[in-house]
Write an enzyme that holds these catalytic residues in place. Structure first.
Site, PDB file in Angstrom:
ATOM      1  N   ASN A 163      -6.436   8.324   3.638  1.00 49.54           N
ATOM      2  CA  ASN A 163      -7.091   9.549   4.094  1.00 49.54           C
ATOM      3  C   ASN A 163      -7.679   9.491   5.494  1.00 49.54           C
ATOM      4  OD1 ASN A 163      -9.146   7.866   3.247  1.00 49.54           O
ATOM      5  ND2 ASN A 163     -10.379   9.496   2.361  1.00 49.54           N
ATOM      6  N   GLU A 259     -15.282  -0.509   0.171  1.00 48.34           N
ATOM      7  CA  GLU A 259     -15.776   0.856   0.040  1.00 48.34           C
ATOM      8  C   GLU A 259     -14.803   1.591  -0.859  1.00 48.34           C
ATOM      9  OE1 GLU A 259     -18.645   1.700   1.044  1.00 48.34           O
ATOM     10  OE2 GLU A 259     -19.075   0.118   2.496  1.00 48.34           O
ATOM     11  N   CYS A 293     -13.886  10.245   0.260  1.00 49.76           N
ATOM     12  CA  CYS A 293     -14.732   9.551  -0.717  1.00 49.76           C
ATOM     13  C   CYS A 293     -16.094  10.198  -0.794  1.00 49.76           C
ATOM     14  CB  CYS A 293     -14.854   8.079  -0.336  1.00 49.76           C
ATOM     15  SG  CYS A 293     -15.528   7.837   1.305  1.00 49.76           S
TER      16      CYS A 293
HETATM   17  P1  NAP Z   1      -5.585   3.196  -3.099  1.00 48.91           P
HETATM   18  O1  NAP Z   1      -4.465   3.725  -3.857  1.00 48.91           O
HETATM   19  O2  NAP Z   1      -6.581   2.338  -3.783  1.00 48.91           O
HETATM   20  O3  NAP Z   1      -4.961   2.421  -1.839  1.00 48.91           O
HETATM   21  C1  NAP Z   1      -5.777   1.843  -0.863  1.00 48.91           C
HETATM   22  C2  NAP Z   1      -5.014   0.723  -0.179  1.00 48.91           C
HETATM   23  O4  NAP Z   1      -4.812  -0.346  -1.098  1.00 48.91           O
HETATM   24  C3  NAP Z   1      -3.629   1.122   0.312  1.00 48.91           C
HETATM   25  O5  NAP Z   1      -3.374   0.459   1.523  1.00 48.91           O
HETATM   26  C4  NAP Z   1      -2.732   0.597  -0.798  1.00 48.91           C
HETATM   27  O6  NAP Z   1      -1.399   0.376  -0.379  1.00 48.91           O
HETATM   28  C5  NAP Z   1      -3.431  -0.706  -1.082  1.00 48.91           C
HETATM   29  N1  NAP Z   1      -3.107  -1.336  -2.356  1.00 48.91           N
HETATM   30  C6  NAP Z   1      -2.633  -0.783  -3.492  1.00 48.91           C
HETATM   31  N2  NAP Z   1      -2.482  -1.734  -4.442  1.00 48.91           N
HETATM   32  C7  NAP Z   1      -2.873  -2.904  -3.901  1.00 48.91           C
HETATM   33  C8  NAP Z   1      -2.959  -4.246  -4.363  1.00 48.91           C
HETATM   34  N3  NAP Z   1      -2.622  -4.602  -5.593  1.00 48.91           N
HETATM   35  N4  NAP Z   1      -3.422  -5.186  -3.519  1.00 48.91           N
HETATM   36  C9  NAP Z   1      -3.777  -4.870  -2.266  1.00 48.91           C
HETATM   37  N5  NAP Z   1      -3.714  -3.619  -1.755  1.00 48.91           N
HETATM   38  C10 NAP Z   1      -3.279  -2.654  -2.576  1.00 48.91           C
HETATM   39  O7  NAP Z   1      -6.449   4.378  -2.432  1.00 48.91           O
HETATM   40  P2  NAP Z   1      -5.937   5.650  -1.616  1.00 48.91           P
HETATM   41  O8  NAP Z   1      -5.208   6.546  -2.562  1.00 48.91           O
HETATM   42  O9  NAP Z   1      -5.263   5.233  -0.363  1.00 48.91           O
HETATM   43  O10 NAP Z   1      -7.326   6.330  -1.212  1.00 48.91           O
HETATM   44  C11 NAP Z   1      -8.030   7.146  -2.095  1.00 48.91           C
HETATM   45  C12 NAP Z   1      -9.166   6.396  -2.755  1.00 48.91           C
HETATM   46  O11 NAP Z   1      -9.903   5.681  -1.773  1.00 48.91           O
HETATM   47  C13 NAP Z   1     -10.195   7.315  -3.386  1.00 48.91           C
HETATM   48  O12 NAP Z   1     -10.619   6.753  -4.600  1.00 48.91           O
HETATM   49  C14 NAP Z   1     -11.350   7.331  -2.403  1.00 48.91           C
HETATM   50  O13 NAP Z   1     -12.596   7.641  -2.948  1.00 48.91           O
HETATM   51  C15 NAP Z   1     -11.292   5.958  -1.866  1.00 48.91           C
HETATM   52  N6  NAP Z   1     -11.866   5.898  -0.536  1.00 48.91           N
HETATM   53  C16 NAP Z   1     -13.108   5.366  -0.407  1.00 48.91           C
HETATM   54  C17 NAP Z   1     -13.717   5.326   0.835  1.00 48.91           C
HETATM   55  C18 NAP Z   1     -15.085   4.760   1.010  1.00 48.91           C
HETATM   56  O14 NAP Z   1     -15.430   4.472   2.144  1.00 48.91           O
HETATM   57  N7  NAP Z   1     -15.876   4.598  -0.039  1.00 48.91           N
HETATM   58  C19 NAP Z   1     -13.048   5.819   1.948  1.00 48.91           C
HETATM   59  C20 NAP Z   1     -11.778   6.356   1.778  1.00 48.91           C
HETATM   60  C21 NAP Z   1     -11.190   6.391   0.529  1.00 48.91           C
HETATM   61  P3  NAP Z   1      -0.249   1.444  -0.763  1.00 48.91           P
HETATM   62  O15 NAP Z   1      -0.600   2.698  -0.056  1.00 48.91           O
HETATM   63  O16 NAP Z   1       0.969   0.792  -0.286  1.00 48.91           O
HETATM   64  O17 NAP Z   1      -0.298   1.608  -2.253  1.00 48.91           O
HETATM   65  O1  G3H Z   2     -13.100   8.993   2.538  1.00 52.04           O
HETATM   66  C1  G3H Z   2     -14.016   8.250   2.822  1.00 52.04           C
HETATM   67  C2  G3H Z   2     -14.589   8.177   4.163  1.00 52.04           C
HETATM   68  O2  G3H Z   2     -15.278   6.973   4.361  1.00 52.04           O
HETATM   69  C3  G3H Z   2     -15.500   9.361   4.357  1.00 52.04           C
HETATM   70  O3  G3H Z   2     -15.834   9.509   5.671  1.00 52.04           O
HETATM   71  O4  G3H Z   2     -17.776  11.068   5.325  1.00 52.04           O
HETATM   72  O5  G3H Z   2     -16.725  10.788   7.561  1.00 52.04           O
HETATM   73  O6  G3H Z   2     -15.507  11.975   5.740  1.00 52.04           O
HETATM   74  P1  G3H Z   2     -16.492  10.902   6.093  1.00 52.04           P
END
Ligand code: NAP
Ligand code: G3H
Length: 486
Positions: A163, A259, A293
C-alpha cells in the site's frame, strides 16, 4: 531515467551487487493493474541461490559502507531525496497503475518520502553517543568510564507492503543506511515495480554497489527462505499480522521491527465537535479506499450524539467519488486484487445477515467496492473486529465512554485510536485507558508526521518505527569501558 537499467522489454530486473541482473529461473510474475487488468510489467521470481547472492553481496559491502564518514553517507541520501522530488510525477504514475492509488496521494507519497529521507540524514547527523561515569554505582570508583556508541547491525532485510511501496520501503532503507547497515529489500509483489524505481533512485544518488540489493518473488515462495537466512541480522517488516506472526515464529533470534494490522477506533463523545469528527472519520476511513493500516476501521459513538454524527458521516460518504484513478481524481478506487474484494464482500454480507443497517454502498463491481457504511453494528459481527482493508466502516453505538474503551481494548489489534471531545480531562482519561501505540485527540489516526514514534501494541507490531526510532532500532549500543585508575 529508468529504462534500460532496471527494466528491459517490460521485464524488471533486480539490483544485486550494483548491477541490474536477470534471474536465471526465467520465472516471471505478471504485474497487472488493479485499475483495468492491463499488464504493467513483469518481475522476476528469484531462486534461493539468487537470494543467497543478493544477501551475500549485502554482507560483503556493509563494512565498507560503514567506513564512509556519516556526513558523506548523508549527502548520498540527500541526493536521493532530490532525485525523488524531481521524478515524482513519473514514479507516481507507476504507483497509480500498479496499486490503484489516486494521483494526489501517489504524488504526495513520493514527496513525503523525499522529506523522510532528508530528515533521516539530518537526524543521523545529530545522533551522538554518551559517556557513563562508573562511580554512579555503589562500590565503583572514579576510574571507570563507559563510552557508548551506536554501531550497525549488519544486513537489514526490509520487507514492505503493497500500500505504500515507495514510502514504506524508503522508511526502512534510509534509516538502515544511515545507521551503517547494508540492505536487502523484498518488496510486495504488487508494488515491486514502484519499489524498484525507488531503489534505482538510491543507486543513481550514489549508494555503492552491494549496499542496497533487491529480491523480487512471491513472499509465499521465497519469504521463509530469506527471513531465516543466516546472513540476515535484522528484519524490518510491514504487512499483515498473519505474515508478521509467521515470520516472528520462524526467524529465531533475529531481531525484528514489525508494523502490522490495525482496527483503529474513532471514539466520539457527547461533547465532541461533530463536524470535525465526521470530516476526520470519513477521510480517515476511506482514503486510498481504506487500504491503510491506520484507517478508521470502526466508529464508537455514544448514544446521545449518535443520530447526529451518523447523519453527518452518511452525508459525507455519499459525496465520495468512485472510479478509476487512471482516468480521473477519485476517493475510492478498485482494491488491490479480487481476493481483497472477496474478503471485504464477505464482511459486508456477514454484517447484513446479522442485521446491521446498511446506510451507504454495500455493492461491488469486480474489485471495486463502493464506499460502505453500516449503522447498528453489534459485537457478534465480523466487521466489528476484523480488518477489512477496504472502504467499509461500521458504526457501533455505545452507552458511555467506558463501553467505548472496553470495545476498543477487546480488539486483538492496538495500533491507534482517536478520541473526539472538547474536554481535555476526558481525552486524557481515554488516552490513558486504551491499549494502543498512539491516541489521536480530535484527529484521525495517522502515522505522520514521520518523526513521531509509530508503535503497535498486541497484534499490531513489535518495536517502534519513526525516523530516530528506526535508526535506533537498526543499530545497537556498543560500549568501551575505560579503566584509567583512581
Ligand atoms: P502482506 O500480505 O502481509 O505482505 C507484506 C509483505 O510480506 C509483502 O512483501 C509480501 O510479499 C511479504 N510476504 C508474504 N509472505 C511472506 C513470508 N512468508 N515471508 C516473508 N515475507 C512474506 O501484507 P500486504 O497485503 O502487502 O499489506 C496489507 C497489510 O499490511 C494490512 O494488514 C495492513 O494493516 C498492514 N500494514 C501495516 C502497516 C503498519 O505500519 N502497521 C502499514 C502498511 C500495511 P508478497 O507481496 O510477494 O506476498
Ligand atoms: O498503511 C499503513 C501506513 O503506515 C499508514 O500510514 O497513516 O500515513 O496513511 P498513513
Amino acid at each position: 531515467m529508468f529504462k534500460n537499467l532496471c527494466c528491459e522489454n517490460n521485464i524488471y530486473r533486480n539490483l544485486v551487487g550494483g548491477n541490474w541482473v536477470t534471474s536465471e529461473t526465467s520465472k516471471l510474475i505478471e504485474i497487472k493493474s488493479p485499475c483495468d487488468g492491463s499488464v504493467i510489467g513483469k518481475v522476476q521470481a528469484m531462486s534461493k541461490e539468487e537470494a543467497d547472492n543478493a544477501i551475500a553481496n549485502a554482507r560483503d559491502a556493509q563494512e565498507g559502507w560503514n567506513k564512509i564518514p556519516l556526513n558523506e553517507r548523508a549527502l548520498i541520501l540527500l541526493k536521493a531525496a532530490d532525485l525523488l522530488d524531481k521524478n515524482a510525477d513519473e514514479i507516481a504514475e507507476v504507483m497509480i497503475r500498479e496499486i490503484a492509488k489516486d494521483r494526489n496521494s501517489a504524488v504526495s507519497e513520493v514527496h513525503r518520502t523525499a522529506d523522510y529521507i532528508r530528515f533521516t540524514a539530518d537526524t543521523a547527523k545529530n545522533m551522538t553517543g554518551e559517556t557513563v561515569p562508573g562511580d554512579l554505582f555503589p562500590g565503583t570508583g572514579k576510574g571507570k568510564i563507559s563510552i557508548v556508541n551506536r554501531v550497525p547491525l549488519g544486513v537489514v532485510l526490509a520487507i514492505s507492503p503493497f500500500n505504500y511501496p515507495v514510502n514504506l520501503s524508503a522508511s526502512k532503507i534510509a534509516p538502515a543506511l544511515m545507521a551503517g547497515n547494508s540492505v536487502v529489500l523484498k518488496p510486495a509483489t504488487q508494488g515491486s515495480i514502484s519499489a524498484l524505481h525507488l531503489v534505482r533512485v538510491f543507486q543513481e544518488a550514489g549508494v555503492p554497489a552491494g549496499v542496497l540489493n533487491t529480491i523480487t518473488g512471491r513472499g509465499s515462495e521465497i519469504g521463509d527462505y530469506v527471513v531465516t537466512h543466516p546472513l540476515v541480522d535484522f528484519i524490518n517488516f510491514t504487512g499483515s499480522t498473519e505474515v508478521g506472526v509467521h515470520i516472528s515464529k520462524i526467524s529465531t533470534m533475529t531481531p525484528l521491527l514489525m508494523e502490522l494490522g490495525g482496527k483503529d477506533a474513532a471514539i466520539v463523545l457527547e461533547d465532541a465537535d461533530l463536524d470535525l469528527a465526521a470530516k476526520n472519520i470519513v477521510s480517515g476511513a476511506y482514503s486510498y479506499s481504506g487500504q491503510r493500516c491506520t484507517a478508521v476501521k470502526r466508529i464508537l459513538v455514544v448514544d446521545k450524539v449518535a443520530d447526529e454524527l451518523v447523519k453527518k458521516v452518511e452525508e459525507k460518504v455519499k459525496t465520495l467519488k468512485v472510479g478509476n484513478p487512471l482516468k480521473e481524481d477519485v476517493n475510492i478506487a478498485p482494491l488491490i486484487d479480487d481476493a481483497a474484494a472477496d474478503y471485504v464482500e464477505e464482511l459486508i454480507k456477514d454484517a447484513k445477515d446479522k442485521g446491521a443497517k446498511l446506510l451507504v454502498g454495500g455493492n461491488r463491481e469486480g474489485n471495486l467496492i463502493y464506499p460502505t457504511l453500516f449503522d447498528y453494528v453489534t459485537q457478534d459481527m465480523r466487521v466489528a473486529w476484523e480488518e477489512p482493508f477496504g472502504p467499509v466502516l461500521p458504526i457501533i453505538r455505545v452507552k458511555d465512554v467506558d463501553e467505548a474503551i472496553d470495545i476498543t481494548n477487546k480488539s486483538k489489534y492496538g495500533l491507534q485510536s482517536s478520541v473526539f471531545t472538547k474536554d481535555i480531562d476526558k481525552a486524557f482519561y481515554v488516552a490513558d485507558k486504551v491499549d494502543v501505540g498512539t491516541v489521536q485527540v480530535n484527529n484521525k489516526p495517522e502515522r505522520g508526521p514521520d518523526h513521531f514514534p509509530f508503535t503497535g501494541t498486541k497484534a499490531s507490531g513489535i518495536g517502534t518505527q519513526g525516523i530516530r526510532y528506526s535508526i535506533e532500532a537498526m543499530s545497537r549500543r556498543k560500549a568501551i569501558v575505560l579503566n584509567i585508575g583512581e
